[in-house]
Enzyme design. Structure first.
Site, PDB file in Angstrom:
ATOM      1  N   LYS A  48     -10.012 -17.177  19.822  1.00  0.00           N
ATOM      2  CA  LYS A  48     -10.759 -16.740  18.592  1.00  0.00           C
ATOM      3  C   LYS A  48     -11.865 -18.033  18.530  1.00  0.00           C
ATOM      4  CE  LYS A  48      -7.392 -14.131  16.116  1.00  0.00           C
ATOM      5  NZ  LYS A  48      -6.333 -14.178  15.334  1.00  0.00           N
TER       6      LYS A  48
ATOM      7  N   ALA B 108      -7.504 -19.488  14.128  1.00  0.00           N
ATOM      8  CA  ALA B 108      -6.059 -19.593  13.880  1.00  0.00           C
ATOM      9  C   ALA B 108      -5.290 -18.156  14.117  1.00  0.00           C
ATOM     10  CB  ALA B 108      -5.898 -19.749  12.490  1.00  0.00           C
ATOM     11  N   ASP B 109      -4.275 -18.175  14.328  1.00  0.00           N
ATOM     12  CA  ASP B 109      -3.453 -16.905  14.481  1.00  0.00           C
ATOM     13  C   ASP B 109      -2.041 -17.348  13.903  1.00  0.00           C
ATOM     14  OD1 ASP B 109      -3.896 -14.205  15.633  1.00  0.00           O
ATOM     15  OD2 ASP B 109      -1.743 -14.745  16.351  1.00  0.00           O
ATOM     16  N   THR B 110      -1.227 -16.172  13.302  1.00  0.00           N
ATOM     17  CA  THR B 110       0.034 -16.409  12.719  1.00  0.00           C
ATOM     18  C   THR B 110       0.896 -15.339  13.733  1.00  0.00           C
ATOM     19  OG1 THR B 110      -0.477 -17.277  10.847  1.00  0.00           O
ATOM     20  CG2 THR B 110       1.581 -16.444  10.899  1.00  0.00           C
TER      21      THR B 110
ATOM     22  N   ALA C 149      -0.702 -21.234  14.677  1.00  0.00           N
ATOM     23  CA  ALA C 149      -1.738 -22.121  15.566  1.00  0.00           C
ATOM     24  C   ALA C 149      -3.080 -22.274  14.930  1.00  0.00           C
ATOM     25  CB  ALA C 149      -1.555 -21.755  16.929  1.00  0.00           C
TER      26      ALA C 149
END
Length: 199
Positions: free
Chosen positions: A56, A72-74, A109
């Site tokens: 991203k 970011a990613d969750t 992250a």
């Protein structure tokens, strides 16, 4: 007018992430990016979210101009199974029932690209939920809050009522680990606690 220029390009349309960054005093320009969010075969949940955060960030770099970029990613990790955003009501209710009365891990992250290159970190938080009845799950889903949340609940909203215990970063569960994010931004020359007062 120069004081109104953004400090950071956020490669996401998430209002939660934008809000967390603004709590650091940052002016943020946000724009969603399109990346394939399908886990690879055998990919560990923490590896998966860090890869997506980096992708991203890289995807947002073209639109960022001279600004640092943050991606970011969750994802929810329930005994190694990745739970992302529910596709529909049925999946959302199933997620809530699976998570209720158990502990799971939330991996978030964050990746930042700027003068120092591209750096990323993953933060893992353990969350324990109380048992969730079918009626509670249905009522919660009807509120609309779980629709676009990893695991089908939001710790920063009504979903907090189901949280029995949390070990780790609360802001990471909400979408962005605040301390790690500030550290990565500082390594790119953007130390929000002392440099973004608008002078």
């Amino acid at each position: 007018m120069a004081a109104e220029e953004p400090h950071l390009h956020l490669a996401s349309a998430s209002p939660r992430r934008r809000e967390i960054l603004e709590r650091l005093g940052l002016r943020v320009r946000a724009e969603a990016t399109e990346v394939d969010e399908t886990p690879r075969a055998g990919e560990a949940p923490a590896t998966f979210v860090e890869r997506l955060a980096r992708e991203k960030c890289q995807a947002g770099y073209a639109a960022a101009g001279e600004l640092p970029v943050l991606g970011a990613d969750t994802a929810i990790d329930l005994e190694g199974a990745i739970l992302g955003k529910p596709a529909d009501r049925a999946e959302g209710l199933t997620m809530l029932q699976r998570l209720g009365g158990r502990s799971h891990y939330v991996h978030t992250a964050v990746a930042v690209a700027g003068p120092a290159g591209l750096e990323s970190r993953c933060v893992t938080t353990e969350v324990s939920l109380v048992p969730i009845s079918a009626e509670e799950a249905a009522a919660y889903w009807a509120s609309g809050e779980p629709v676009d949340k990893a695991g089908g609940y939001a710790i920063q909203g009504r979903g907090e009522v189901f949280v029995e215990r949390i070990s780790g970063s609360c802001s990471a569960v909400a979408g962005l680990p605040l301390q790690v994010t500030a550290e990565l931004l500082a390594r790119q020359g953007l130390a929000p606690w002392k440099e973004v007062r608008g002078e």
